[in-house]
Design a protein around this motif. Structure first.
Motif, PDB file in Angstrom:
ATOM      1  N   VAL A  82       6.286  41.677  -5.015  1.00 32.78           N
ATOM      2  CA  VAL A  82       7.164  40.409  -4.613  1.00 32.78           C
ATOM      3  C   VAL A  82       7.025  40.526  -3.159  1.00 32.78           C
ATOM      4  O   VAL A  82       6.823  39.677  -2.384  1.00 32.78           O
ATOM      5  CB  VAL A  82       8.240  40.470  -5.104  1.00 32.78           C
ATOM      6  CG1 VAL A  82       9.268  39.470  -4.477  1.00 32.78           C
ATOM      7  CG2 VAL A  82       8.267  40.404  -6.728  1.00 32.78           C
ATOM      8  N   SER A  83       7.398  41.874  -2.497  1.00 27.95           N
ATOM      9  CA  SER A  83       7.856  41.793  -1.104  1.00 27.95           C
ATOM     10  C   SER A  83       6.260  41.402  -0.462  1.00 27.95           C
ATOM     11  O   SER A  83       6.096  40.795   0.417  1.00 27.95           O
ATOM     12  CB  SER A  83       8.118  42.944  -0.690  1.00 27.95           C
ATOM     13  OG  SER A  83       9.259  43.533  -1.264  1.00 27.95           O
ATOM     14  N   ALA A  84       5.238  42.132  -0.897  1.00 30.96           N
ATOM     15  CA  ALA A  84       3.718  42.108  -0.286  1.00 30.96           C
ATOM     16  C   ALA A  84       3.332  40.417  -0.503  1.00 30.96           C
ATOM     17  O   ALA A  84       2.836  39.708   0.372  1.00 30.96           O
ATOM     18  CB  ALA A  84       2.718  42.985  -1.198  1.00 30.96           C
ATOM     19  N   GLY A  85       3.647  39.879  -1.769  1.00 27.28           N
ATOM     20  CA  GLY A  85       3.282  38.359  -1.719  1.00 27.28           C
ATOM     21  C   GLY A  85       4.156  37.529  -1.060  1.00 27.28           C
ATOM     22  O   GLY A  85       3.487  36.197  -0.343  1.00 27.28           O
ATOM     23  N   LEU A  86       5.487  37.666  -0.644  1.00 30.35           N
ATOM     24  CA  LEU A  86       6.080  36.850   0.127  1.00 30.35           C
ATOM     25  C   LEU A  86       5.498  37.120   1.432  1.00 30.35           C
ATOM     26  O   LEU A  86       5.732  36.080   2.123  1.00 30.35           O
ATOM     27  CB  LEU A  86       7.563  37.054  -0.254  1.00 30.35           C
ATOM     28  CG  LEU A  86       8.380  36.859  -1.445  1.00 30.35           C
ATOM     29  CD1 LEU A  86       9.706  36.980  -1.532  1.00 30.35           C
ATOM     30  CD2 LEU A  86       8.199  35.216  -1.632  1.00 30.35           C
ATOM     31  N   ALA A  87       5.421  38.101   1.948  1.00 32.70           N
ATOM     32  CA  ALA A  87       4.869  38.489   3.104  1.00 32.70           C
ATOM     33  C   ALA A  87       3.726  37.601   3.688  1.00 32.70           C
ATOM     34  O   ALA A  87       3.461  37.138   4.679  1.00 32.70           O
ATOM     35  CB  ALA A  87       4.979  39.882   3.663  1.00 32.70           C
ATOM     36  N   ALA A  88       2.739  37.670   2.830  1.00 30.92           N
ATOM     37  CA  ALA A  88       1.462  37.385   2.818  1.00 30.92           C
ATOM     38  C   ALA A  88       1.885  35.539   2.683  1.00 30.92           C
ATOM     39  O   ALA A  88       0.856  34.853   3.553  1.00 30.92           O
ATOM     40  CB  ALA A  88       0.480  37.663   1.776  1.00 30.92           C
ATOM     41  N   TYR A  89       2.562  35.195   1.828  1.00 27.31           N
ATOM     42  CA  TYR A  89       2.693  33.703   1.725  1.00 27.31           C
ATOM     43  C   TYR A  89       3.576  32.965   3.423  1.00 27.31           C
ATOM     44  O   TYR A  89       2.806  32.115   3.735  1.00 27.31           O
ATOM     45  CB  TYR A  89       3.606  33.433   0.732  1.00 27.31           C
ATOM     46  CG  TYR A  89       4.286  31.773   0.668  1.00 27.31           C
ATOM     47  CD1 TYR A  89       3.502  31.006   0.119  1.00 27.31           C
ATOM     48  CD2 TYR A  89       5.408  31.873   1.204  1.00 27.31           C
ATOM     49  CE1 TYR A  89       3.928  29.577   0.257  1.00 27.31           C
ATOM     50  CE2 TYR A  89       6.090  30.440   1.065  1.00 27.31           C
ATOM     51  CZ  TYR A  89       5.172  29.392   0.650  1.00 27.31           C
ATOM     52  OH  TYR A  89       5.600  28.033   0.533  1.00 27.31           O
ATOM     53  N   GLU A  90       4.424  33.929   3.567  1.00 22.06           N
ATOM     54  CA  GLU A  90       4.839  33.388   4.784  1.00 22.06           C
ATOM     55  C   GLU A  90       4.112  33.483   5.871  1.00 22.06           C
ATOM     56  O   GLU A  90       4.202  32.699   7.038  1.00 22.06           O
ATOM     57  CB  GLU A  90       6.321  34.217   5.169  1.00 22.06           C
ATOM     58  CG  GLU A  90       7.331  34.018   4.163  1.00 22.06           C
ATOM     59  CD  GLU A  90       8.577  34.953   4.220  1.00 22.06           C
ATOM     60  OE1 GLU A  90       8.369  35.818   5.144  1.00 22.06           O
ATOM     61  OE2 GLU A  90       9.401  34.953   3.528  1.00 22.06           O
TER      62      GLU A  90
END
Length: 205
Positions: A56-64
């Motif tokens: 979740v952390s990696a996905g949110l960082a990539a999305y942002e």
């Protein structure tokens, strides 16, 4: 008192209750087995807690991060109408959705005539008008990245991170098992070196 009533009367004895082995630690369980079991539980705990957090952390960082790119491109680029000034002849049988590189011209914000090259559909000929994207310096650019790319990037990054965490779990578990197996084999070899002479003497003595 009859023999039937005597406590010493002969006859079949009552079947005794089946004796169960005492409960407790397995006496055949080695220290290496306990180490492997505890390490596996620790890895499972790390997997259960770390995999969702990491993905979740990696996905949110990539999305942002991708969304910042989308917003920056949308702010720096705008669409204008240009006119095709020169274009190559389309090859026979070319698909209508293919692109061709043509020369275009348009009037800039300061009223000056600007020129550049752009990728346009094959049905655009000299004199046709096309919609192109330019930046603040009136340089032709690709269309801004759509916001859907940020969502796709976030999901992809999160999924790949989850796979990476799981692969690390499997590799860590196998690595510890291989290390413990080497130690077990070494112990077995050492014990066999002590037992083998005595074992052989029983048959050759």
């Amino acid at each position: 008192m009859s023999t039937q009533d005597s406590p010493h009367a002969s006859g079949p004895h009552r079947p005794r209750r089946e004796q169960h082995p005492p409960k407790g630690p397995n006496p055949l369980r080695r220290t290496s087995d306990r180490v492997e079991a505890w390490y596996s539980r620790l890895l499972l705990l790390v997997l259960a807690l770390g995999l969702p957090v990491a993905s979740v952390s990696a996905g949110l960082a990539a999305y942002e991060s991708t969304m910042r790119t989308v917003q920056a491109q949308s702010a720096q680029r705008h669409q204008i109408t240009a006119r095709v000034t020169s274009a190559p002849e389309a090859a026979p049988g070319s698909a209508s959705d293919e692109k061709q590189t043509v020369r275009v011209s348009w009037t800039g914000k300061d009223g000056r005539q600007e020129t550049g090259t752009a990728r346009v559909p094959l049905d655009k000929t000299v004199g046709s008008t096309v919609r192109i994207w330019v930046d603040r310096e009136e340089t032709v650019q690709e269309p801004p990245m759509p916001a859907g790319n940020a969502t796709a990037t976030g999901w992809l990054t999160g999924g790949l991170t989850a796979l990476g965490v799981f692969a690390g779990f499997v590799a860590g578990r196998k690595g510890v098992r291989l290390a413990l197996d080497r130690r077990r084999y070494a112990q077995w070899d050492a014990e066999w070196d002590l037992v083998e002479p005595l074992w052989s003497a029983r048959f050759h003595g």
